[in-house]
Scaffold this active site. Sequence first.
Site, PDB file in Angstrom:
ATOM      1  N   ARG A 293       4.528   8.466 -12.110  1.00 39.24           N
ATOM      2  CA  ARG A 293       3.706   9.692 -11.976  1.00 39.24           C
ATOM      3  C   ARG A 293       2.833  10.314 -13.360  1.00 39.24           C
ATOM      4  NH1 ARG A 293       2.920  13.032  -8.096  1.00 39.24           N
ATOM      5  NH2 ARG A 293       3.777  12.559  -6.027  1.00 39.24           N
TER       6      ARG A 293
ATOM      7  N   PRO B 236       0.567  23.277  -9.241  1.00 44.01           N
ATOM      8  CA  PRO B 236       0.075  23.156 -10.628  1.00 44.01           C
ATOM      9  C   PRO B 236       0.188  21.665 -11.321  1.00 44.01           C
ATOM     10  CG  PRO B 236       2.127  24.296 -10.937  1.00 44.01           C
ATOM     11  CD  PRO B 236       1.952  24.105  -9.267  1.00 44.01           C
TER      12      PRO B 236
ATOM     13  N   THR C  66      -4.900  11.392  -3.549  1.00 44.78           N
ATOM     14  CA  THR C  66      -5.654  10.522  -2.589  1.00 44.78           C
ATOM     15  C   THR C  66      -6.508  11.644  -1.695  1.00 44.78           C
ATOM     16  OG1 THR C  66      -3.456   9.398  -2.705  1.00 44.78           O
ATOM     17  CG2 THR C  66      -5.298   8.788  -0.971  1.00 44.78           C
TER      18      THR C  66
ATOM     19  N   GLY D 145      -3.797  21.307  -3.759  1.00 44.15           N
ATOM     20  CA  GLY D 145      -3.046  20.156  -4.015  1.00 44.15           C
ATOM     21  C   GLY D 145      -3.419  18.909  -3.174  1.00 44.15           C
TER      22      GLY D 145
ATOM     23  N   ASP E  87      -2.053  15.515  -0.615  1.00 41.48           N
ATOM     24  CA  ASP E  87      -1.271  15.240   0.578  1.00 41.48           C
ATOM     25  C   ASP E  87       0.006  15.712   0.549  1.00 41.48           C
ATOM     26  OD1 ASP E  87      -3.747  14.124   1.709  1.00 41.48           O
ATOM     27  OD2 ASP E  87      -3.502  12.104   1.049  1.00 41.48           O
TER      28      ASP E  87
ATOM     29  N   GLU F 265       4.070  19.439   2.694  1.00 39.30           N
ATOM     30  CA  GLU F 265       5.098  20.527   2.578  1.00 39.30           C
ATOM     31  C   GLU F 265       4.760  21.638   3.397  1.00 39.30           C
ATOM     32  OE1 GLU F 265       6.336  22.707  -0.932  1.00 39.30           O
ATOM     33  OE2 GLU F 265       6.715  20.793  -1.922  1.00 39.30           O
TER      34      GLU F 265
HETATM   35  C1  LIG Z   1      -9.888  -5.225  -3.985  1.00 42.03           C
HETATM   36  C2  LIG Z   1      -9.862  -3.934  -3.511  1.00 42.03           C
HETATM   37  C3  LIG Z   1      -8.972  -3.602  -2.487  1.00 42.03           C
HETATM   38  C4  LIG Z   1      -8.882  -1.993  -2.526  1.00 42.03           C
HETATM   39  C5  LIG Z   1      -8.063  -1.654  -1.117  1.00 42.03           C
HETATM   40  C6  LIG Z   1      -8.092  -0.165  -1.164  1.00 42.03           C
HETATM   41  C7  LIG Z   1      -7.229   0.502  -0.006  1.00 42.03           C
HETATM   42  C8  LIG Z   1      -7.160   1.811   0.059  1.00 42.03           C
HETATM   43  C9  LIG Z   1      -6.637   2.286   1.089  1.00 42.03           C
HETATM   44  C10 LIG Z   1      -6.073   3.854   1.123  1.00 42.03           C
HETATM   45  C11 LIG Z   1      -5.449   4.284   2.344  1.00 42.03           C
HETATM   46  C12 LIG Z   1      -4.710   5.614   1.865  1.00 42.03           C
HETATM   47  C13 LIG Z   1      -4.056   6.094   3.058  1.00 42.03           C
HETATM   48  C14 LIG Z   1      -3.507   7.216   2.634  1.00 42.03           C
HETATM   49  C15 LIG Z   1      -2.227   7.686   2.396  1.00 42.03           C
HETATM   50  C16 LIG Z   1      -1.668   8.955   2.000  1.00 42.03           C
HETATM   51  O1  LIG Z   1      -1.134   9.356   2.979  1.00 42.03           O
HETATM   52  C17 LIG Z   1      -0.766   8.922   0.993  1.00 42.03           C
HETATM   53  C18 LIG Z   1      -0.585  10.261   0.230  1.00 42.03           C
HETATM   54  O2  LIG Z   1      -1.497  10.707  -0.624  1.00 42.03           O
HETATM   55  N1  LIG Z   1      -1.329   8.087  -0.238  1.00 42.03           N
HETATM   56  C19 LIG Z   1      -0.619   7.187  -0.539  1.00 42.03           C
HETATM   57  O3  LIG Z   1       0.284   6.627  -0.222  1.00 42.03           O
HETATM   58  C20 LIG Z   1      -1.454   6.429  -1.850  1.00 42.03           C
HETATM   59  C21 LIG Z   1      -2.072   4.934  -1.247  1.00 42.03           C
HETATM   60  C22 LIG Z   1      -2.703   4.375  -2.237  1.00 42.03           C
HETATM   61  C23 LIG Z   1      -3.320   2.961  -1.806  1.00 42.03           C
HETATM   62  C24 LIG Z   1      -3.738   2.475  -2.917  1.00 42.03           C
HETATM   63  C25 LIG Z   1      -3.938   0.887  -2.932  1.00 42.03           C
HETATM   64  C26 LIG Z   1      -4.576   0.015  -3.867  1.00 42.03           C
HETATM   65  C27 LIG Z   1      -4.709  -1.289  -3.584  1.00 42.03           C
HETATM   66  C28 LIG Z   1      -5.141  -2.063  -4.839  1.00 42.03           C
HETATM   67  C29 LIG Z   1      -4.900  -3.490  -4.347  1.00 42.03           C
HETATM   68  C30 LIG Z   1      -5.548  -4.476  -5.316  1.00 42.03           C
HETATM   69  C31 LIG Z   1      -5.590  -5.753  -5.195  1.00 42.03           C
HETATM   70  C32 LIG Z   1      -6.612  -6.391  -6.381  1.00 42.03           C
HETATM   71  C33 LIG Z   1      -6.568  -7.989  -6.207  1.00 42.03           C
HETATM   72  C34 LIG Z   1      -7.071  -8.602  -7.039  1.00 42.03           C
HETATM   73  N1  LIG Z   2       5.722  23.238  -9.181  1.00 48.18           N
HETATM   74  C1  LIG Z   2       6.121  21.794  -8.519  1.00 48.18           C
HETATM   75  N2  LIG Z   2       6.698  20.879  -9.571  1.00 48.18           N
HETATM   76  C2  LIG Z   2       6.908  19.716  -9.269  1.00 48.18           C
HETATM   77  N3  LIG Z   2       6.549  19.128  -7.979  1.00 48.18           N
HETATM   78  C3  LIG Z   2       5.952  19.896  -7.220  1.00 48.18           C
HETATM   79  C4  LIG Z   2       5.670  21.312  -7.430  1.00 48.18           C
HETATM   80  N4  LIG Z   2       4.700  21.939  -6.213  1.00 48.18           N
HETATM   81  C5  LIG Z   2       4.650  21.130  -5.570  1.00 48.18           C
HETATM   82  N5  LIG Z   2       5.498  19.704  -5.803  1.00 48.18           N
HETATM   83  C6  LIG Z   2       5.383  18.417  -5.208  1.00 48.18           C
HETATM   84  O1  LIG Z   2       4.626  17.406  -5.491  1.00 48.18           O
HETATM   85  C7  LIG Z   2       4.318  16.762  -4.880  1.00 48.18           C
HETATM   86  C8  LIG Z   2       2.725  15.881  -4.953  1.00 48.18           C
HETATM   87  O2  LIG Z   2       1.871  17.106  -5.054  1.00 48.18           O
HETATM   88  P1  LIG Z   2       0.401  16.639  -4.397  1.00 48.18           P
HETATM   89  O3  LIG Z   2       0.510  16.189  -3.208  1.00 48.18           O
HETATM   90  O4  LIG Z   2      -0.056  18.257  -4.645  1.00 48.18           O
HETATM   91  O5  LIG Z   2      -0.271  15.904  -5.509  1.00 48.18           O
HETATM   92  P2  LIG Z   2      -0.315  14.211  -5.510  1.00 48.18           P
HETATM   93  O6  LIG Z   2       0.813  13.568  -5.168  1.00 48.18           O
HETATM   94  O7  LIG Z   2      -0.931  13.904  -6.802  1.00 48.18           O
HETATM   95  O8  LIG Z   2      -1.568  13.699  -4.571  1.00 48.18           O
HETATM   96  P3  LIG Z   2      -1.565  13.152  -3.183  1.00 48.18           P
HETATM   97  O9  LIG Z   2      -0.522  13.509  -2.427  1.00 48.18           O
HETATM   98  O10 LIG Z   2      -2.934  13.327  -2.498  1.00 48.18           O
HETATM   99  O11 LIG Z   2      -1.338  11.443  -3.449  1.00 48.18           O
HETATM  100  C9  LIG Z   2       4.479  17.072  -3.385  1.00 48.18           C
HETATM  101  O12 LIG Z   2       5.043  16.552  -2.520  1.00 48.18           O
HETATM  102  C10 LIG Z   2       5.130  18.580  -3.699  1.00 48.18           C
HETATM  103  O13 LIG Z   2       6.392  18.746  -2.817  1.00 48.18           O
END
Ligand SMILES: CCCCCCCCCCCCC/C=C/[C@@H](O)[C@H](CO)NC(=O)CCCCCCCCCCCCCCC
Ligand SMILES: Nc1ncnc2c1ncn2[C@@H]1O[C@H](COP(=O)(O)OP(=O)(O)OP(=O)(O)O)[C@@H](O)[C@H]1O
Length: 539
Positions: free
Chosen positions: A299, A134, A236, A190, A192, A197
């Site tokens: 968060r 949730p 994500t 939910g 990733d 989990e």
């Molecule tokens: C200029 C724009 C550049 C944009 C670049 C965007 C790159 C985005 C790449 C995303 C890759 C996601 C990989 C997935 C990972 C997931 O297993 C994991 C769990 O949900 N998510 C994250 O770790 C969450 C990871 C979230 C990463 C967000 C990155 C944002 C980067 C922003 C950089 C800004 C630079 C600006 C400079 C002026």
């Molecule tokens: N009831 C709960 N209370 C607090 N944390 C929880 C609960 N249920 C699950 N979680 C934990 O919350 C974490 C994040 O959850 P979830 O992946 O759904 O969302 P998010 O982090 O916003 O998304 P993403 O992983 O896509 O970035 C998980 O690692 C999970 O272990």
Amino acid sequence: MERLPGGRRPRLVSSLGLGRRSWEVTLDEERGAAGLARPPARRNCFVPISEIIAVEETEFNKKQRNIGRWQKMAKLHAFTVHYVKKARNHRWRCRDATFWCVDEHLCNQWTQALKELLEMQKSRPKQLLVYINPYGGKRQGKRIYEQKVAPLFSLASISTDVVVTEHANHAKDNLFEVNIYKYDGVVCVGGDGMFSEVMHGLIGRMQKDSGIDQNNPKASLVQCNIRIGIIPAGSTDCICYSTVGISDPVTSALHIIVGDCQPLDVSSVHHNNTFLKYSVSLLGYGFYGDILKDSEKKRWMGPMRYDYSGFKTFLSHHYYEGTIAYQPAKQTHGSPRDKESCRTGCYICKQSEKQLAEQNKEHGLKHEEGEEEWKVIKGKFLAINAVNMSCACPRSPKGLSPAAHLADGSADLILVRKCSRFNFLRYLVRHTNQDDQFDFPFVDVYRVKCFQFTSKLSEDNESNVMDIGKKRFGQFCRDHPACCCNIVNSTWNCDGETLDSSAIEVRVHCQLMKLFARGIEEDCKDEAAHSQSSIEQLL
Ligand SMILES: CCCCCCCCCCCCC/C=C/[C@@H](O)[C@H](CO)NC(=O)CCCCCCCCCCCCCCC
Ligand SMILES: Nc1ncnc2c1ncn2[C@@H]1O[C@H](COP(=O)(O)OP(=O)(O)OP(=O)(O)O)[C@@H](O)[C@H]1O
Ligand SMILES: [Ca+2]
């Protein structure tokens, strides 16, 4: 209905009403489709049985459709077919069509024939275990499930046991206790992290029940045949997006209902013969590890926390020194520089499936350690990313490695060496456009089946420090903040969770688990053709 030899039904062809018109409707079991045609123009369309969600007898009068003189002449009988409508950008929707006729027997014959055909779709789940986080993403998980998903499951006669989690690891721990074998699949609502989990619970349970020690990095793990469905409600939703092509709860629910199956590679991560975690999407050190660490404190910001921490981490521009050793994936047919991406029915993943079946036949569960040589790279890195799939997500629609495969038994190891902020920004921008993100002198990419990483700091202190990741005796170089030299370790981002150790050993397990998905469908001219001949367009 009379049967043909082999138990097949004859083709059912009838004149049925749909909307205000009469249509020639065909149920063609051999083609696995129900079709509509309207003489004399014979514009027609077909709905594959595999895309029919449910069939119900309908009380026609309740529909209150104006169908002219027919309504006055006789009592009408009707049935409704609920089916999948494929829209743009891989989005699926549930649509319905109500057919009517004056002959009650004919109406029953159609309903029964369609229901029997649906019963024969053996890959469809009947009983699911559902976990809802949730608090994931924008905290909408419960609402999304109740309003968008549960009604579809009930329409498709799927029974569910629903658990709304009360704390982190609730779902994982629960999967070690319940009788998982009575379910056809487990659904997580939910992001990733929630998927991770559920995956840890299921894979861990399978190994426990088979007496396999997860702490042994060389153990051959037992495949998990209970499929996982992801209803995206996180920040994500990279795993959902990379395996379906969109993060949309209704689309994912429909993939679950029709019983799709997509095998998935899983990497195991160990440190000193101790199991740490499994990963299916990103294992990232440096840039993505630092973003995650910073974002955990934020968060409360919801999905925005990643942009905030991403910007901050980009400005800090830290690099880390270390050594990577890897074994190239020789068995797979593709390369990370391929122009073609992994799509539904991917040939490369099919080849890996065949190889895996042959290996299992020859060696049983015994793991054969390859004799291939290890390649070693030392350097200063802004980011080390190992991805088992493209990692496409709404922020980066083609992902971190656009040609990575979901089920080829390999991961793409991307090394981004120390470079200027401007060059790193150019690299990041290419995550969001069509340009080749590997076409930089400071970026290298390798397709690997296993790798190890040790940070310079761990190497230097190996003799007297047992777990370097837990010690914090280094600090940033305060005298020269502009030089970005960094004498502490980064942390690993493992599918959105931080790991305690910086020194890790990673091995890809080919197709260790399965999802209710089919990979991303090719979006070719077929999509336009499909929508042209949809039932709505004919009416
Ligand atoms: C200029 C724009 C550049 C944009 C670049 C965007 C790159 C985005 C790449 C995303 C890759 C996601 C990989 C997935 C990972 C997931 O297993 C994991 C769990 O949900 N998510 C994250 O770790 C969450 C990871 C979230 C990463 C967000 C990155 C944002 C980067 C922003 C950089 C800004 C630079 C600006 C400079 C002026
Ligand atoms: N009831 C709960 N209370 C607090 N944390 C929880 C609960 N249920 C699950 N979680 C934990 O919350 C974490 C994040 O959850 P979830 O992946 O759904 O969302 P998010 O982090 O916003 O998304 P993403 O992983 O896509 O970035 C998980 O690692 C999970 O272990
Ligand atoms: Ca892979």
